[in-house]
Design a protein around this motif. Structure first.
Motif, PDB file in Angstrom:
ATOM      1  N   ALA A 276       4.899  66.233 118.805  1.00 57.45           N
ATOM      2  CA  ALA A 276       3.557  66.319 120.074  1.00 57.45           C
ATOM      3  C   ALA A 276       3.254  64.370 120.573  1.00 57.45           C
ATOM      4  O   ALA A 276       3.118  63.970 119.728  1.00 57.45           O
ATOM      5  CB  ALA A 276       2.632  67.256 120.421  1.00 57.45           C
ATOM      6  N   ARG A 277       2.668  64.858 121.414  1.00 55.60           N
ATOM      7  CA  ARG A 277       2.558  63.939 122.504  1.00 55.60           C
ATOM      8  C   ARG A 277       0.654  63.901 123.218  1.00 55.60           C
ATOM      9  O   ARG A 277       0.672  64.616 123.349  1.00 55.60           O
ATOM     10  CB  ARG A 277       3.171  62.688 123.391  1.00 55.60           C
ATOM     11  CG  ARG A 277       4.498  62.614 122.502  1.00 55.60           C
ATOM     12  CD  ARG A 277       5.392  61.755 123.738  1.00 55.60           C
ATOM     13  NE  ARG A 277       4.570  61.131 124.456  1.00 55.60           N
ATOM     14  CZ  ARG A 277       5.809  59.901 124.703  1.00 55.60           C
ATOM     15  NH1 ARG A 277       7.696  60.073 124.461  1.00 55.60           N
ATOM     16  NH2 ARG A 277       5.922  59.624 126.230  1.00 55.60           N
ATOM     17  N   TYR A 278       0.310  62.480 122.741  1.00 57.24           N
ATOM     18  CA  TYR A 278      -1.217  62.608 123.355  1.00 57.24           C
ATOM     19  C   TYR A 278      -1.932  61.684 123.847  1.00 57.24           C
ATOM     20  O   TYR A 278      -1.988  60.499 122.898  1.00 57.24           O
ATOM     21  CB  TYR A 278      -2.219  63.346 122.987  1.00 57.24           C
ATOM     22  CG  TYR A 278      -3.639  63.452 123.538  1.00 57.24           C
ATOM     23  CD1 TYR A 278      -3.756  64.167 124.795  1.00 57.24           C
ATOM     24  CD2 TYR A 278      -4.522  62.799 123.447  1.00 57.24           C
ATOM     25  CE1 TYR A 278      -4.971  63.605 125.242  1.00 57.24           C
ATOM     26  CE2 TYR A 278      -5.806  62.690 123.732  1.00 57.24           C
ATOM     27  CZ  TYR A 278      -5.938  64.023 125.180  1.00 57.24           C
ATOM     28  OH  TYR A 278      -6.968  63.189 125.724  1.00 57.24           O
ATOM     29  N   LYS A 279      -1.286  60.835 124.820  1.00 61.61           N
ATOM     30  CA  LYS A 279      -1.413  59.459 125.234  1.00 61.61           C
ATOM     31  C   LYS A 279      -0.871  58.637 124.367  1.00 61.61           C
ATOM     32  O   LYS A 279       0.556  58.396 124.555  1.00 61.61           O
ATOM     33  CB  LYS A 279      -3.117  59.174 125.411  1.00 61.61           C
ATOM     34  CG  LYS A 279      -3.496  59.907 126.313  1.00 61.61           C
ATOM     35  CD  LYS A 279      -5.206  59.247 126.471  1.00 61.61           C
ATOM     36  CE  LYS A 279      -6.031  60.290 127.768  1.00 61.61           C
ATOM     37  NZ  LYS A 279      -7.309  60.057 127.456  1.00 61.61           N
ATOM     38  N   ALA A 280      -1.490  57.662 123.969  1.00 63.99           N
ATOM     39  CA  ALA A 280      -0.493  56.687 122.950  1.00 63.99           C
ATOM     40  C   ALA A 280      -0.786  57.052 121.442  1.00 63.99           C
ATOM     41  O   ALA A 280      -0.254  56.515 120.555  1.00 63.99           O
ATOM     42  CB  ALA A 280      -1.771  55.384 122.804  1.00 63.99           C
ATOM     43  N   TRP A 281      -0.911  58.523 120.984  1.00 62.42           N
ATOM     44  CA  TRP A 281      -1.399  59.404 119.870  1.00 62.42           C
ATOM     45  C   TRP A 281      -0.469  60.168 120.027  1.00 62.42           C
ATOM     46  O   TRP A 281       0.496  60.988 120.240  1.00 62.42           O
ATOM     47  CB  TRP A 281      -2.110  59.701 119.743  1.00 62.42           C
ATOM     48  CG  TRP A 281      -3.079  59.183 120.018  1.00 62.42           C
ATOM     49  CD1 TRP A 281      -4.241  58.153 120.281  1.00 62.42           C
ATOM     50  CD2 TRP A 281      -4.013  58.419 118.599  1.00 62.42           C
ATOM     51  NE1 TRP A 281      -5.194  57.567 120.261  1.00 62.42           N
ATOM     52  CE2 TRP A 281      -4.955  57.795 118.689  1.00 62.42           C
ATOM     53  CE3 TRP A 281      -3.111  58.666 117.247  1.00 62.42           C
ATOM     54  CZ2 TRP A 281      -5.275  56.366 117.986  1.00 62.42           C
ATOM     55  CZ3 TRP A 281      -4.755  58.123 116.363  1.00 62.42           C
ATOM     56  CH2 TRP A 281      -4.801  57.038 116.420  1.00 62.42           C
ATOM     57  N   ARG A 282       0.979  60.044 118.609  1.00 59.02           N
ATOM     58  CA  ARG A 282       1.944  61.261 117.811  1.00 59.02           C
ATOM     59  C   ARG A 282       1.354  62.294 117.596  1.00 59.02           C
ATOM     60  O   ARG A 282       1.100  61.312 116.151  1.00 59.02           O
ATOM     61  CB  ARG A 282       2.836  60.195 117.430  1.00 59.02           C
ATOM     62  CG  ARG A 282       3.241  59.500 118.616  1.00 59.02           C
ATOM     63  CD  ARG A 282       4.198  60.120 120.304  1.00 59.02           C
ATOM     64  NE  ARG A 282       4.673  59.015 120.900  1.00 59.02           N
ATOM     65  CZ  ARG A 282       3.972  58.474 121.721  1.00 59.02           C
ATOM     66  NH1 ARG A 282       2.205  59.009 122.319  1.00 59.02           N
ATOM     67  NH2 ARG A 282       4.037  57.812 122.916  1.00 59.02           N
ATOM     68  N   LYS A 283       1.088  63.388 117.486  1.00 63.89           N
ATOM     69  CA  LYS A 283       1.224  64.735 116.832  1.00 63.89           C
ATOM     70  C   LYS A 283       2.099  63.679 115.621  1.00 63.89           C
ATOM     71  O   LYS A 283       3.961  64.577 116.244  1.00 63.89           O
ATOM     72  CB  LYS A 283       1.032  65.990 116.903  1.00 63.89           C
ATOM     73  CG  LYS A 283       0.622  66.863 116.124  1.00 63.89           C
ATOM     74  CD  LYS A 283      -0.111  68.056 116.112  1.00 63.89           C
ATOM     75  CE  LYS A 283      -0.009  68.937 115.203  1.00 63.89           C
ATOM     76  NZ  LYS A 283      -0.255  70.281 115.337  1.00 63.89           N
ATOM     77  N   VAL A 284       2.742  64.194 114.296  1.00 61.94           N
ATOM     78  CA  VAL A 284       3.834  64.103 113.666  1.00 61.94           C
ATOM     79  C   VAL A 284       3.794  65.266 112.221  1.00 61.94           C
ATOM     80  O   VAL A 284       2.533  65.645 111.795  1.00 61.94           O
ATOM     81  CB  VAL A 284       3.738  62.746 112.548  1.00 61.94           C
ATOM     82  CG1 VAL A 284       4.047  61.645 113.988  1.00 61.94           C
ATOM     83  CG2 VAL A 284       2.437  62.218 111.946  1.00 61.94           C
ATOM     84  N   GLU A 285       4.538  65.197 111.297  1.00 61.88           N
ATOM     85  CA  GLU A 285       4.701  65.473 110.727  1.00 61.88           C
ATOM     86  C   GLU A 285       5.705  65.140 108.955  1.00 61.88           C
ATOM     87  O   GLU A 285       6.745  64.612 110.020  1.00 61.88           O
ATOM     88  CB  GLU A 285       5.541  67.241 110.691  1.00 61.88           C
ATOM     89  CG  GLU A 285       5.911  68.133 109.836  1.00 61.88           C
ATOM     90  CD  GLU A 285       6.438  69.227 109.823  1.00 61.88           C
ATOM     91  OE1 GLU A 285       7.312  70.047 108.509  1.00 61.88           O
ATOM     92  OE2 GLU A 285       6.340  69.917 111.089  1.00 61.88           O
ATOM     93  N   ASP A 286       5.078  65.259 108.105  1.00 61.33           N
ATOM     94  CA  ASP A 286       6.112  64.403 107.323  1.00 61.33           C
ATOM     95  C   ASP A 286       6.970  65.248 106.280  1.00 61.33           C
ATOM     96  O   ASP A 286       6.850  66.747 106.755  1.00 61.33           O
ATOM     97  CB  ASP A 286       5.186  63.425 105.823  1.00 61.33           C
ATOM     98  CG  ASP A 286       4.361  64.266 105.257  1.00 61.33           C
ATOM     99  OD1 ASP A 286       4.858  66.056 105.080  1.00 61.33           O
ATOM    100  OD2 ASP A 286       3.127  63.758 104.306  1.00 61.33           O
ATOM    101  N   HIS A 287       7.758  65.046 105.466  1.00 62.98           N
ATOM    102  CA  HIS A 287       8.815  65.666 104.945  1.00 62.98           C
ATOM    103  C   HIS A 287       7.804  66.515 103.633  1.00 62.98           C
ATOM    104  O   HIS A 287       8.704  67.411 103.159  1.00 62.98           O
ATOM    105  CB  HIS A 287       9.478  64.411 103.979  1.00 62.98           C
ATOM    106  CG  HIS A 287       8.725  63.712 102.688  1.00 62.98           C
ATOM    107  ND1 HIS A 287       7.702  63.099 103.049  1.00 62.98           N
ATOM    108  CD2 HIS A 287       8.496  63.993 101.023  1.00 62.98           C
ATOM    109  CE1 HIS A 287       7.102  62.552 101.721  1.00 62.98           C
ATOM    110  NE2 HIS A 287       7.548  63.462 100.836  1.00 62.98           N
ATOM    111  N   GLU A 288       7.375  66.884 103.822  1.00 63.39           N
ATOM    112  CA  GLU A 288       6.193  66.887 102.897  1.00 63.39           C
ATOM    113  C   GLU A 288       5.538  68.896 103.378  1.00 63.39           C
ATOM    114  O   GLU A 288       4.878  69.504 103.012  1.00 63.39           O
ATOM    115  CB  GLU A 288       5.208  66.997 101.956  1.00 63.39           C
ATOM    116  CG  GLU A 288       5.462  66.181 100.512  1.00 63.39           C
ATOM    117  CD  GLU A 288       4.911  65.678  99.610  1.00 63.39           C
ATOM    118  OE1 GLU A 288       3.073  65.930 100.065  1.00 63.39           O
ATOM    119  OE2 GLU A 288       4.842  65.692  98.530  1.00 63.39           O
ATOM    120  N   GLY A 289       5.559  68.419 104.620  1.00 64.77           N
ATOM    121  CA  GLY A 289       5.093  69.820 106.321  1.00 64.77           C
ATOM    122  C   GLY A 289       3.782  69.288 106.581  1.00 64.77           C
ATOM    123  O   GLY A 289       3.609  69.770 106.884  1.00 64.77           O
TER     124      GLY A 289
END
Length: 158
Positions: A64-77
């Motif tokens: 997801a995106r919120y302004k200059a931020w990104r909601k991320v997920e790594d390889h471990e979830g």
């Protein structure tokens, strides 16, 4: 000082948005672009840090995106928020520890092709030419085809 609209358009034409900022809508793949990147519980420096990643080029899934931020997920979830300036649109992959042994990198995208290199679990490399279950994997100039089942960072999204 105010900048007239036509000059702003001209400036943006000369200095286009970074590849990560111009990315398509989530979900999509990116990678960490700094030697140290903080994952936070929310989209602001006011939120506490969950993890500090010290692995440049580690693949990250953007959710997801919120302004200059990104909601991320790594390889471990693990999911959290990272500032967009910490990320790159470069496609990378992480060798998985499916059986704890090195993974074959082959001369051609074929399970019977000659093994040219072996990559240890946890190795990160650049991904290109991903199709039909194989990706061309480049680890500091050592290139070979690797099965998509042996890496994290190129599964189909959406």
């Amino acid at each position: 000082m105010r900048i007239p609209a036509f000059m702003l358009v001209a400036i943006l034409g000369v200095f286009p948005l970074s590849p990560a900022a111009a990315q398509q809508q989530p979900p999509y793949w990116a990678s960490i672009d700094e030697p140290e990147a903080r994952m936070r519980t929310g989209p602001s420096t006011e939120y506490p840090t969950m993890w500090i990643y010290k692995r440049e080029k580690l693949p990250i899934k953007i959710l997801a995106r919120y302004k200059a931020w990104r909601k991320v997920e790594d390889h471990e979830g693990t999911q959290g928020w990272m500032h967009a300036r910490l990320l790159s649109a470069s496609r990378t992959g992480l060798v998985l520890a499916t059986n704890g042994k090195p993974v074959a990198m082959r001369a051609l995208p074929d399970p019977d092709a000659k093994i040219v290199w072996r990559a240890e679990p946890g190795v990160v490399g650049n991904l290109t030419l991903c199709e039909k279950g194989w990706c061309l994997f480049d680890v500091t100039g050592r290139r070979g085809y690797i099965s998509m089942s042996d890496i994290w960072g190129d599964e189909p999204l959406k």
